[in-house]
Design a protein around this motif. Structure first.
Motif, PDB file in Angstrom:
ATOM      1  N   ALA A 158      -4.667  26.904 -20.452  1.00 28.17           N
ATOM      2  CA  ALA A 158      -5.279  28.220 -20.698  1.00 28.17           C
ATOM      3  C   ALA A 158      -5.900  28.271 -22.099  1.00 28.17           C
ATOM      4  O   ALA A 158      -7.010  28.786 -22.271  1.00 28.17           O
ATOM      5  N   LEU A 190      -6.270  35.894 -31.203  1.00 26.51           N
ATOM      6  CA  LEU A 190      -5.819  36.494 -29.941  1.00 26.51           C
ATOM      7  C   LEU A 190      -4.901  35.542 -29.180  1.00 26.51           C
ATOM      8  O   LEU A 190      -3.846  35.944 -28.667  1.00 26.51           O
ATOM      9  N   LEU A 191      -5.284  34.269 -29.127  1.00 21.64           N
ATOM     10  CA  LEU A 191      -4.483  33.291 -28.381  1.00 21.64           C
ATOM     11  C   LEU A 191      -3.142  33.049 -29.067  1.00 21.64           C
ATOM     12  O   LEU A 191      -2.098  32.971 -28.405  1.00 21.64           O
ATOM     13  N   ASN A 193      -1.544  35.069 -30.979  1.00 22.31           N
ATOM     14  CA  ASN A 193      -0.734  36.262 -30.756  1.00 22.31           C
ATOM     15  C   ASN A 193      -0.138  36.251 -29.342  1.00 22.31           C
ATOM     16  O   ASN A 193       1.001  36.667 -29.133  1.00 22.31           O
ATOM     17  N   GLY A 194      -0.922  35.760 -28.395  1.00 22.42           N
ATOM     18  CA  GLY A 194      -0.467  35.701 -27.008  1.00 22.42           C
ATOM     19  C   GLY A 194       0.665  34.711 -26.793  1.00 22.42           C
ATOM     20  O   GLY A 194       1.434  34.833 -25.844  1.00 22.42           O
TER      21      GLY A 194
ATOM     22  N   VAL B 187      -5.241  32.264 -18.217  1.00 17.32           N
ATOM     23  CA  VAL B 187      -6.004  32.753 -19.379  1.00 17.32           C
ATOM     24  C   VAL B 187      -5.810  34.266 -19.520  1.00 17.32           C
ATOM     25  O   VAL B 187      -5.574  34.769 -20.624  1.00 17.32           O
ATOM     26  N   LEU B 190      -2.403  35.095 -21.007  1.00 20.65           N
ATOM     27  CA  LEU B 190      -2.352  34.771 -22.436  1.00 20.65           C
ATOM     28  C   LEU B 190      -3.075  35.832 -23.259  1.00 20.65           C
ATOM     29  O   LEU B 190      -2.572  36.284 -24.303  1.00 20.65           O
ATOM     30  N   LEU B 191      -4.248  36.259 -22.797  1.00 21.75           N
ATOM     31  CA  LEU B 191      -5.029  37.242 -23.548  1.00 21.75           C
ATOM     32  C   LEU B 191      -4.336  38.602 -23.550  1.00 21.75           C
ATOM     33  O   LEU B 191      -4.263  39.283 -24.581  1.00 21.75           O
ATOM     34  N   ASN B 193      -1.182  39.167 -23.234  1.00 19.17           N
ATOM     35  CA  ASN B 193      -0.024  39.051 -24.112  1.00 19.17           C
ATOM     36  C   ASN B 193      -0.452  39.149 -25.582  1.00 19.17           C
ATOM     37  O   ASN B 193       0.245  39.731 -26.406  1.00 19.17           O
ATOM     38  N   GLY B 194      -1.620  38.577 -25.866  1.00 18.05           N
ATOM     39  CA  GLY B 194      -2.126  38.601 -27.239  1.00 18.05           C
ATOM     40  C   GLY B 194      -2.537  39.994 -27.704  1.00 18.05           C
ATOM     41  O   GLY B 194      -2.563  40.272 -28.904  1.00 18.05           O
TER      42      GLY B 194
END
Lengths: 197, 197
Positions: A158, A190-191, A193-194, B187, B190-191, B193-194
């Protein structure tokens, strides 16, 4: 025809092939051109690479792997937080690709043609990169720094997909935009943080 | 030549232009073909679109905007959590692009050519989409669901860039891979979550 007393190694043939590709372009470059560049018969070249396709595949692989060693060294750092390692790794990948595209645009375009005809080599290269990312994320999870909903390998894929704009050669034309570093920074933030626990 | 008593509107010309592009391809389609398709003189077409370039730009814009209304409706939902709205919006964008590419691959390829020659229209379309994403993220921040290190607009651009693999036409060939929905899901996870607070 230039003569040489150096032994003819696969590496010397690959260096000469890159030079010939740079000069003639991927459509016109031939094995005879490579042999002439080295001052040897084309039969000597074929003893190392049995077909023109095999030679083109090997030169593509060599070009792709040129940045892999430095990335692997970053991925194996244990003295830094995983978040720092991941950000360094993504930056290095982006900078290496930008440097390749910017320093020698003609050669870069040549390799874009070769990448399209050597999809197996490209898949292996992507496999290597996603493997390095998986290792970084795996360590981060072990240390309690990262948390992933699925496996580290899924998260790694991802992260690789989500940063395509900053490493996929199809976007090379956009890497000279002034805003591209900020765009990269925002995606990396962003990633990361994710992935944070 | 087919005759028609319907008034000649810009919309009718654009419908006919798409049909002509589908039949002749972007290299060969002419304004005369469009006029013939409508049973009018080419002068009548030029009264609505002053140049062939203007006509091609308008047909490109119409094609791009076809999915924008549904996305805007999703972006304005207030009855769902922002995370749900964002995931729905990203899924709808991906599904709409996949549907366009899959349902009529020849027309899709035609529009890929038109997109390259109408970069202003493409920029505006991306601006509209990133604007919708900004609105979703802005509401999420206001509600205390999301937190962003910079502005909602920067985060929106990052989400758009990070999902390029699932909406940029350069990746259309990969959208038929069986793994693509899982890749998209990873993806999106992940985003989201970010963005979570």
């Amino acid at each position: 025809m230039a003569m040489s007393t150096e032994p003819l190694t696969a590496e010397r043939i690959l260096v000469a092939t890159e030079e010939v590709l740079r000069r003639h372009g991927p459509a016109k470059a031939t094995v005879v051109d490579v042999a002439r560049q080295l001052g040897v018969s084309h039969g000597s070249v074929y003893r190392h690479f049995r077909t023109k396709a095999a030679l083109r595949e090997a030169v593509t692989e060599r070009w792709l792997n040129r940045s892999t060693d430095l990335l692997r060294a970053i991925a194996s750092r244990r003295d830094l937080e995983s978040a720092v390692v991941l950000r360094l790794w993504l930056s290095e990948l982006f900078l290496a690709k930008m440097a390749k595209a910017g320093a020698d645009p003609e050669l870069f375009q040549t390799y874009e043609v070769l990448l399209r005809e050597n999809s197996r080599v490209v898949e292996e290269h992507i496999g290597e990169l996603v493997g390095q990312l998986t290792a970084i994320i795996h360590i981060g999870v072990e240390r309690g720094e990262f948390a992933v909903p699925d496996t580290p390998a899924v998260a790694a894929r991802a992260v690789f997909d989500a940063t395509g704009r900053f490493h996929d050669p199809v976007y090379a034309a956009e890497w000279s935009r002034p805003s591209i570093r900020d765009d990269f920074g925002a995606v990396a933030d962003l990633l990361l943080n994710g992935l944070k626990r």
